[in-house]
Design a protein around this motif. Structure first.
Motif: not given
Length: 114
Positions: A78-93
């Motif tokens: 829940d905390w991580s969802i509320r953080q500002p969006h930071t693009p991440c180039p990982l295949a994980l996302l």
């Protein structure tokens, strides 16, 4: 000391929440994808610190046990969802089961370059 990337945390926890992370012979991994080493390290750390648990009974013949979020893990997601969006180039996302196509993740970084 480096900071923990909220996008990485969010991606790993989301996969745990969707039941995609299993433990085989005590090693956490994704059911079908190869995760980058830093994602695997994060999974192990989350497990060691009680943010995720393993179901007691194996779910298949290989002895895989499904990982699940603990209450603290759910709060961290829940905390991580509320953080500002930071693009991440990982295949994980951006994998097929991430919930977001690669173009969606890459789009904000292109806007910054303009």
């Amino acid at each position: 000391m480096s900071t923990l990337d909220p996008a990485l945390v969010r991606g790993v926890l989301a996969r745990v929440a969707r039941g995609q992370i299993v433990a085989v012979d005590g090693v956490l991994r994704h059911r079908s994808d190869v995760l980058p080493p830093h994602a695997l390290s994060l999974l192990q750390a989350l497990h060691q610190h009680g943010y995720l648990t393993l179901q007691p009974d194996p779910v298949d013949l290989a002895g895989a046990r499904v990982a699940a979020l603990s209450v603290a893990g759910t709060q961290l997601l829940d905390w991580s969802i509320r953080q500002p969006h930071t693009p991440c180039p990982l295949a994980l996302l951006t994998g097929p089961d991430s919930g977001a196509p690669a173009e969606t993740v890459a789009e904000p970084s292109r806007a910054r370059q303009a």
